[in-house]
Design a protein around this motif. Structure first.
Motif, PDB file in Angstrom:
ATOM      1  N   VAL A   1       0.871  -1.178   0.000  1.00  0.00           N
ATOM      2  CA  VAL A   1       0.000   0.000   0.000  1.00  0.00           C
ATOM      3  C   VAL A   1       0.908   1.227   0.000  1.00  0.00           C
ATOM      4  O   VAL A   1       1.883   1.273   0.756  1.00  0.00           O
ATOM      5  CB  VAL A   1      -0.923   0.021   1.237  1.00  0.00           C
ATOM      6  N   PRO A   2       0.642   2.224  -0.857  1.00  0.00           N
ATOM      7  CA  PRO A   2       1.528   3.396  -0.921  1.00  0.00           C
ATOM      8  C   PRO A   2       1.716   4.063   0.437  1.00  0.00           C
ATOM      9  O   PRO A   2       0.758   4.271   1.182  1.00  0.00           O
ATOM     10  CB  PRO A   2       0.803   4.323  -1.901  1.00  0.00           C
ATOM     11  N   ILE A   3       2.967   4.381   0.755  1.00  0.00           N
ATOM     12  CA  ILE A   3       3.296   5.113   1.982  1.00  0.00           C
ATOM     13  C   ILE A   3       3.274   6.598   1.654  1.00  0.00           C
ATOM     14  O   ILE A   3       4.000   7.067   0.780  1.00  0.00           O
ATOM     15  CB  ILE A   3       4.663   4.678   2.527  1.00  0.00           C
ATOM     16  N   ILE A   4       2.450   7.355   2.366  1.00  0.00           N
ATOM     17  CA  ILE A   4       2.174   8.749   2.041  1.00  0.00           C
ATOM     18  C   ILE A   4       2.888   9.717   2.977  1.00  0.00           C
ATOM     19  O   ILE A   4       3.262  10.823   2.595  1.00  0.00           O
ATOM     20  CB  ILE A   4       0.652   9.005   2.099  1.00  0.00           C
ATOM     21  N   ALA A   5       3.086   9.308   4.227  1.00  0.00           N
ATOM     22  CA  ALA A   5       3.701  10.170   5.241  1.00  0.00           C
ATOM     23  C   ALA A   5       4.210   9.259   6.353  1.00  0.00           C
ATOM     24  O   ALA A   5       4.359   8.049   6.156  1.00  0.00           O
ATOM     25  CB  ALA A   5       2.688  11.192   5.762  1.00  0.00           C
ATOM     26  N   ALA A   6       4.481   9.824   7.529  1.00  0.00           N
ATOM     27  CA  ALA A   6       4.948   9.002   8.643  1.00  0.00           C
ATOM     28  C   ALA A   6       4.723   9.734   9.960  1.00  0.00           C
ATOM     29  O   ALA A   6       4.622  10.968  10.000  1.00  0.00           O
ATOM     30  CB  ALA A   6       6.425   8.651   8.483  1.00  0.00           C
ATOM     31  N   ILE A   7       4.644   8.944  11.015  1.00  0.00           N
ATOM     32  CA  ILE A   7       4.640   9.482  12.374  1.00  0.00           C
ATOM     33  C   ILE A   7       6.072   9.421  12.888  1.00  0.00           C
ATOM     34  O   ILE A   7       6.696   8.355  12.904  1.00  0.00           O
ATOM     35  CB  ILE A   7       3.718   8.675  13.305  1.00  0.00           C
ATOM     36  N   ILE A   8       6.608  10.570  13.280  1.00  0.00           N
ATOM     37  CA  ILE A   8       7.963  10.644  13.828  1.00  0.00           C
ATOM     38  C   ILE A   8       7.869  11.154  15.256  1.00  0.00           C
ATOM     39  O   ILE A   8       7.418  12.283  15.488  1.00  0.00           O
ATOM     40  CB  ILE A   8       8.859  11.572  12.987  1.00  0.00           C
ATOM     41  N   ASN A   9       8.268  10.301  16.184  1.00  0.00           N
ATOM     42  CA  ASN A   9       8.189  10.673  17.603  1.00  0.00           C
ATOM     43  C   ASN A   9       6.814  11.251  17.941  1.00  0.00           C
ATOM     44  O   ASN A   9       6.681  12.311  18.541  1.00  0.00           O
ATOM     45  CB  ASN A   9       9.295  11.665  17.963  1.00  0.00           C
ATOM     46  N   ARG A  10       5.775  10.559  17.457  1.00  0.00           N
ATOM     47  CA  ARG A  10       4.364  10.848  17.753  1.00  0.00           C
ATOM     48  C   ARG A  10       3.807  12.057  17.000  1.00  0.00           C
ATOM     49  O   ARG A  10       2.705  12.512  17.306  1.00  0.00           O
ATOM     50  CB  ARG A  10       4.149  11.030  19.255  1.00  0.00           C
ATOM     51  N   GLU A  11       4.531  12.578  16.025  1.00  0.00           N
ATOM     52  CA  GLU A  11       4.031  13.705  15.244  1.00  0.00           C
ATOM     53  C   GLU A  11       3.966  13.335  13.769  1.00  0.00           C
ATOM     54  O   GLU A  11       4.883  12.702  13.240  1.00  0.00           O
ATOM     55  CB  GLU A  11       4.924  14.936  15.420  1.00  0.00           C
TER      56      GLU A  11
ATOM     57  N   ASP B   1      -4.535   4.409   6.142  1.00  0.00           N
ATOM     58  CA  ASP B   1      -4.714   5.237   7.335  1.00  0.00           C
ATOM     59  C   ASP B   1      -5.476   6.510   6.981  1.00  0.00           C
ATOM     60  O   ASP B   1      -5.344   7.040   5.877  1.00  0.00           O
ATOM     61  CB  ASP B   1      -3.351   5.610   7.934  1.00  0.00           C
ATOM     62  N   SER B   2      -6.248   7.017   7.924  1.00  0.00           N
ATOM     63  CA  SER B   2      -7.056   8.212   7.660  1.00  0.00           C
ATOM     64  C   SER B   2      -6.183   9.418   7.322  1.00  0.00           C
ATOM     65  O   SER B   2      -6.514  10.202   6.424  1.00  0.00           O
ATOM     66  CB  SER B   2      -7.954   8.524   8.862  1.00  0.00           C
ATOM     67  N   ASP B   3      -5.054   9.581   8.020  1.00  0.00           N
ATOM     68  CA  ASP B   3      -4.152  10.692   7.702  1.00  0.00           C
ATOM     69  C   ASP B   3      -3.605  10.548   6.289  1.00  0.00           C
ATOM     70  O   ASP B   3      -3.472  11.536   5.557  1.00  0.00           O
ATOM     71  CB  ASP B   3      -2.993  10.750   8.703  1.00  0.00           C
ATOM     72  N   GLY B   4      -3.283   9.333   5.897  1.00  0.00           N
ATOM     73  CA  GLY B   4      -2.780   9.097   4.553  1.00  0.00           C
ATOM     74  C   GLY B   4      -3.812   9.421   3.489  1.00  0.00           C
ATOM     75  O   GLY B   4      -3.489  10.004   2.449  1.00  0.00           O
ATOM     76  N   VAL B   5      -5.062   9.068   3.743  1.00  0.00           N
ATOM     77  CA  VAL B   5      -6.136   9.364   2.790  1.00  0.00           C
ATOM     78  C   VAL B   5      -6.308  10.869   2.629  1.00  0.00           C
ATOM     79  O   VAL B   5      -6.458  11.380   1.514  1.00  0.00           O
ATOM     80  CB  VAL B   5      -7.457   8.714   3.251  1.00  0.00           C
ATOM     81  N   ARG B   6      -6.273  11.599   3.734  1.00  0.00           N
ATOM     82  CA  ARG B   6      -6.439  13.058   3.652  1.00  0.00           C
ATOM     83  C   ARG B   6      -5.303  13.704   2.866  1.00  0.00           C
ATOM     84  O   ARG B   6      -5.535  14.600   2.039  1.00  0.00           O
ATOM     85  CB  ARG B   6      -6.531  13.646   5.064  1.00  0.00           C
ATOM     86  N   ILE B   7      -4.076  13.275   3.121  1.00  0.00           N
ATOM     87  CA  ILE B   7      -2.936  13.833   2.391  1.00  0.00           C
ATOM     88  C   ILE B   7      -3.044  13.501   0.908  1.00  0.00           C
ATOM     89  O   ILE B   7      -2.775  14.343   0.044  1.00  0.00           O
ATOM     90  CB  ILE B   7      -1.615  13.303   2.983  1.00  0.00           C
ATOM     91  N   TYR B   8      -3.455  12.287   0.598  1.00  0.00           N
ATOM     92  CA  TYR B   8      -3.578  11.862  -0.802  1.00  0.00           C
ATOM     93  C   TYR B   8      -4.648  12.685  -1.519  1.00  0.00           C
ATOM     94  O   TYR B   8      -4.421  13.186  -2.629  1.00  0.00           O
ATOM     95  CB  TYR B   8      -3.923  10.378  -0.857  1.00  0.00           C
ATOM     96  N   ARG B   9      -5.814  12.826  -0.912  1.00  0.00           N
ATOM     97  CA  ARG B   9      -6.900  13.579  -1.551  1.00  0.00           C
ATOM     98  C   ARG B   9      -6.512  15.043  -1.758  1.00  0.00           C
ATOM     99  O   ARG B   9      -6.803  15.629  -2.803  1.00  0.00           O
ATOM    100  CB  ARG B   9      -8.161  13.496  -0.695  1.00  0.00           C
ATOM    101  N   ARG B  10      -5.877  15.611  -0.751  1.00  0.00           N
ATOM    102  CA  ARG B  10      -5.456  17.012  -0.854  1.00  0.00           C
ATOM    103  C   ARG B  10      -4.465  17.186  -2.007  1.00  0.00           C
ATOM    104  O   ARG B  10      -4.581  18.121  -2.817  1.00  0.00           O
ATOM    105  CB  ARG B  10      -4.823  17.433   0.470  1.00  0.00           C
ATOM    106  N   SER B  11      -3.508  16.296  -2.104  1.00  0.00           N
ATOM    107  CA  SER B  11      -2.507  16.365  -3.168  1.00  0.00           C
ATOM    108  C   SER B  11      -3.146  16.130  -4.533  1.00  0.00           C
ATOM    109  O   SER B  11      -2.789  16.784  -5.523  1.00  0.00           O
ATOM    110  CB  SER B  11      -1.412  15.324  -2.916  1.00  0.00           C
TER     111      SER B  11
END
Length: 232
Positions: free
Chosen positions: A62-72, A93-103
């Motif tokens: 599944v495409p990796i869109i972002a990451a959590i680094i030290n809880r951020e 992940d919901s955060d990944g979906v939002r970033i993908y749609r926005r982009s």
């Protein structure tokens, strides 16, 4: 009569409470990323997170869109300057979906700008099947053929893997940009902003402001389709 054993005891030697061994060292020129599965990757200080992700997950299911680094939550363009713990964020992940749609919305806006520069696109609201309802001003409702051209242009930009840039500009500069484009509502909101700067994203010369993170390049945006919806 059973024989009796002499009493015995364990003796723990005394350890001198002297200072721990400490010695001078040169500053380390690398930073380590530790993933949730225990793997550790190392690269020069300042390397972007995307490089670590590509090394650790060359073919993610599944495409990796972002990451959590030290809880951020962080974008893939985030620069790693110290050792960190990283948890990838994907399209599952919901955060990944939002970033993908926005982009993806930005990609569509750029394609429309290149094909129909007089048109202005407004992303109105989400729809149940996972997309967005968009409205167009300055141009008649797009025909099915025009939507096909827009989608084809989007896929060309994806194939080029055009980079999505990010820059911080003075607030006055951003307001002037949107005033020139006639985006009065955005100007009204920005004039209330307390911070003296604004972060803009850019793709193929088009600059805009978004409420949230983006993918680092158009090559991440492979899954989409444009469909006409009433009233057009």
């Amino acid at each position: 009569m059973a024989s009796q054993q002499a009493p015995w005891q364990i003796t723990i030697p005394k350890v001198s409470p002297g200072p721990a061994r400490v010695w001078p060292a040169e500053p380390r020129q690398t930073a380590q990323v530790r993933f949730a599965d225990g793997r550790v990757f190392e690269a020069p200080v300042g390397t972007q997170l995307e490089a670590y992700i590509r090394a650790a997950y060359p073919n993610p299911p599944v495409p990796i869109i972002a990451a959590i680094i030290n809880r951020e939550l962080r974008e893939l363009t985030y620069h790693i300057v110290t050792d960190v713990d990283v948890t990838p964020i994907t399209l599952a992940d919901s955060d990944g979906v939002r970033i993908y749609r926005r982009s993806l919305s930005f990609l569509m806006m750029v394609a429309i700008h290149e094909l129909f520069p007089e048109a202005r696109v407004f992303v109105d609201h989400s729809v149940p099947f996972g997309g967005y309802f968009c409205e167009v001003q300055g141009h008649p409702p797009f025909t099915k053929g025009e939507l096909g051209r827009i989608e084809a242009r989007m896929r060309e930009i994806v194939a080029e893997d055009a980079p999505i840039g990010k820059e911080r500009v003075p607030l006055e500069e951003a307001i002037a940009l949107f005033e020139e484009r006639g985006e009065t509502e955005k100007v009204r909101l920005l004039k209330r902003r307390q911070k003296a700067y604004l972060t803009l994203y850019s793709l193929r010369g088009v600059r805009d402001y978004f409420h949230g993170y983006m993918v680092p390049s158009a090559g991440y945006l492979r899954y989409f389709a444009l469909q006409p919806m009433p009233p057009g």
